[in-house]
Write a protein that holds these residues in place. Sequence first.
Motif, PDB file in Angstrom:
ATOM      1  N   VAL A  82       0.874  -1.175   0.000  1.00  0.00           N
ATOM      2  CA  VAL A  82       0.000   0.000   0.000  1.00  0.00           C
ATOM      3  C   VAL A  82       0.908   1.220   0.000  1.00  0.00           C
ATOM      4  CG1 VAL A  82      -1.730   1.281   1.312  1.00  0.00           C
ATOM      5  CG2 VAL A  82      -1.788  -1.220   1.266  1.00  0.00           C
ATOM      6  N   PRO A  83       0.690   2.166  -0.906  1.00  0.00           N
ATOM      7  CA  PRO A  83       1.619   3.299  -0.992  1.00  0.00           C
ATOM      8  C   PRO A  83       1.719   4.094   0.306  1.00  0.00           C
ATOM      9  CG  PRO A  83       0.048   3.320  -2.809  1.00  0.00           C
ATOM     10  CD  PRO A  83      -0.383   2.252  -1.851  1.00  0.00           C
ATOM     11  N   THR A  84       2.938   4.440   0.656  1.00  0.00           N
ATOM     12  CA  THR A  84       3.186   5.307   1.802  1.00  0.00           C
ATOM     13  C   THR A  84       2.854   6.725   1.383  1.00  0.00           C
ATOM     14  OG1 THR A  84       4.921   3.889   2.645  1.00  0.00           O
ATOM     15  CG2 THR A  84       5.023   6.202   3.295  1.00  0.00           C
ATOM     16  N   ARG A  85       2.094   7.437   2.230  1.00  0.00           N
ATOM     17  CA  ARG A  85       1.780   8.840   1.914  1.00  0.00           C
ATOM     18  C   ARG A  85       2.996   9.725   2.123  1.00  0.00           C
ATOM     19  NH1 ARG A  85      -3.589  10.270   1.382  1.00  0.00           N
ATOM     20  NH2 ARG A  85      -3.211  12.367   2.166  1.00  0.00           N
ATOM     21  N   ALA A  86       3.669   9.563   3.265  1.00  0.00           N
ATOM     22  CA  ALA A  86       4.843  10.399   3.537  1.00  0.00           C
ATOM     23  C   ALA A  86       5.647   9.808   4.681  1.00  0.00           C
ATOM     24  CB  ALA A  86       4.422  11.823   3.892  1.00  0.00           C
ATOM     25  N   VAL A  87       6.962   9.960   4.592  1.00  0.00           N
ATOM     26  CA  VAL A  87       7.886   9.629   5.671  1.00  0.00           C
ATOM     27  C   VAL A  87       8.675  10.904   5.935  1.00  0.00           C
ATOM     28  CG1 VAL A  87       9.875   8.254   6.390  1.00  0.00           C
ATOM     29  CG2 VAL A  87       8.096   7.217   4.960  1.00  0.00           C
ATOM     30  N   ILE A  88       8.607  11.414   7.150  1.00  0.00           N
ATOM     31  CA  ILE A  88       9.310  12.626   7.536  1.00  0.00           C
ATOM     32  C   ILE A  88      10.500  12.222   8.402  1.00  0.00           C
ATOM     33  CG2 ILE A  88       9.123  14.895   8.631  1.00  0.00           C
ATOM     34  CD1 ILE A  88       7.044  14.420   6.350  1.00  0.00           C
ATOM     35  N   ILE A  89      11.692  12.611   8.025  1.00  0.00           N
ATOM     36  CA  ILE A  89      12.891  12.326   8.809  1.00  0.00           C
ATOM     37  C   ILE A  89      13.330  13.625   9.469  1.00  0.00           C
ATOM     38  CG2 ILE A  89      15.287  11.541   8.774  1.00  0.00           C
ATOM     39  CD1 ILE A  89      13.311   9.311   8.085  1.00  0.00           C
ATOM     40  N   ASP A  90      13.274  13.651  10.784  1.00  0.00           N
ATOM     41  CA  ASP A  90      13.648  14.842  11.551  1.00  0.00           C
ATOM     42  C   ASP A  90      14.807  14.456  12.456  1.00  0.00           C
ATOM     43  OD1 ASP A  90      13.884  17.022  13.200  1.00  0.00           O
ATOM     44  OD2 ASP A  90      11.795  17.054  13.826  1.00  0.00           O
ATOM     45  N   ARG A  91      16.038  14.606  11.971  1.00  0.00           N
ATOM     46  CA  ARG A  91      17.214  14.205  12.743  1.00  0.00           C
ATOM     47  C   ARG A  91      17.462  15.110  13.936  1.00  0.00           C
ATOM     48  NH1 ARG A  91      21.661  13.179   8.082  1.00  0.00           N
ATOM     49  NH2 ARG A  91      20.588  11.505   7.005  1.00  0.00           N
ATOM     50  N   ARG A  92      16.949  16.331  13.878  1.00  0.00           N
ATOM     51  CA  ARG A  92      17.202  17.287  14.957  1.00  0.00           C
ATOM     52  C   ARG A  92      16.138  17.241  16.051  1.00  0.00           C
ATOM     53  NH1 ARG A  92      17.299  22.076  11.084  1.00  0.00           N
ATOM     54  NH2 ARG A  92      16.068  20.590   9.933  1.00  0.00           N
ATOM     55  N   GLY A  93      15.040  16.531  15.811  1.00  0.00           N
ATOM     56  CA  GLY A  93      13.993  16.395  16.821  1.00  0.00           C
ATOM     57  C   GLY A  93      13.282  17.696  17.122  1.00  0.00           C
ATOM     58  N   ILE A  94      13.076  18.546  16.096  1.00  0.00           N
ATOM     59  CA  ILE A  94      12.495  19.868  16.341  1.00  0.00           C
ATOM     60  C   ILE A  94      11.034  19.993  15.943  1.00  0.00           C
ATOM     61  CG2 ILE A  94      14.699  21.085  16.265  1.00  0.00           C
ATOM     62  CD1 ILE A  94      14.093  21.863  13.377  1.00  0.00           C
ATOM     63  N   SER A  95      10.446  18.945  15.378  1.00  0.00           N
ATOM     64  CA  SER A  95       9.027  19.033  15.026  1.00  0.00           C
ATOM     65  C   SER A  95       8.250  17.947  15.753  1.00  0.00           C
ATOM     66  CB  SER A  95       8.829  18.932  13.511  1.00  0.00           C
ATOM     67  OG  SER A  95       9.241  17.689  13.023  1.00  0.00           O
ATOM     68  N   ASP A  96       7.011  18.251  16.029  1.00  0.00           N
ATOM     69  CA  ASP A  96       6.106  17.310  16.679  1.00  0.00           C
ATOM     70  C   ASP A  96       5.446  16.468  15.591  1.00  0.00           C
ATOM     71  OD1 ASP A  96       3.015  16.957  17.781  1.00  0.00           O
ATOM     72  OD2 ASP A  96       4.580  16.686  19.307  1.00  0.00           O
ATOM     73  N   PRO A  97       5.254  15.172  15.798  1.00  0.00           N
ATOM     74  CA  PRO A  97       4.664  14.331  14.756  1.00  0.00           C
ATOM     75  C   PRO A  97       3.313  14.843  14.247  1.00  0.00           C
ATOM     76  CG  PRO A  97       5.471  12.971  16.550  1.00  0.00           C
ATOM     77  CD  PRO A  97       5.628  14.395  16.984  1.00  0.00           C
ATOM     78  N   GLY A  98       2.469  15.324  15.120  1.00  0.00           N
ATOM     79  CA  GLY A  98       1.153  15.816  14.706  1.00  0.00           C
ATOM     80  C   GLY A  98       1.209  17.055  13.846  1.00  0.00           C
ATOM     81  N   ASP A  99       2.333  17.761  13.876  1.00  0.00           N
ATOM     82  CA  ASP A  99       2.476  18.966  13.062  1.00  0.00           C
ATOM     83  C   ASP A  99       2.411  18.662  11.570  1.00  0.00           C
ATOM     84  OD1 ASP A  99       2.798  20.394  15.398  1.00  0.00           O
ATOM     85  OD2 ASP A  99       4.973  20.602  15.202  1.00  0.00           O
TER      86      ASP A  99
END
Length: 156
Positions: A82-99
């Motif tokens: 099933v196609p993935t809509r998006a994968v967000i890689i945040d190496r700095r840990g500066i965004s909240d997942p719900g954002d």
Amino acid sequence: MVLDIEGNDVLMSQEELGALIGQRIASLTFSWWLTPDINVIDGYAVQVLGCETQTVWVDNLNPDDARRVESAVMAAATRLPVPTRAVIIDRRGISDPGDWDSIALWDGSHVPTSPDHVLALDPIAERIRHAAPGLRKEDTGGGGLSRLVPLRDPAV
């Protein structure tokens, strides 16, 4: 791997965790280890849209380990049936997942912070690129997915 159940780590095999995720009945937080001393925290949540969101925190890893985890997650996402809509890689840990829900799940246009890398379906990738002009698009070789990377390396 351990599953966080009410603040307690419960040892679980990959097969057991896969079966639990496959039931799609609850949000889960679990940890998995790169080495005996280095773990990665992973959050999985079932969404009302009939899909899941998953957050992998790599900000506590050294750059080489973070790249290995990122490569493994990106490779796994491109192989899903099933196609993935998006994968967000945040190496700095500066965004909240719900954002990221607005742009990745609900066709919004708000990008909270510039991520390190994004893998997304082409329509979502285009919206993210327009909202975050510091990213450039790279081809992933098919599947309707594009990879967005910073114009310049944020670690430099």
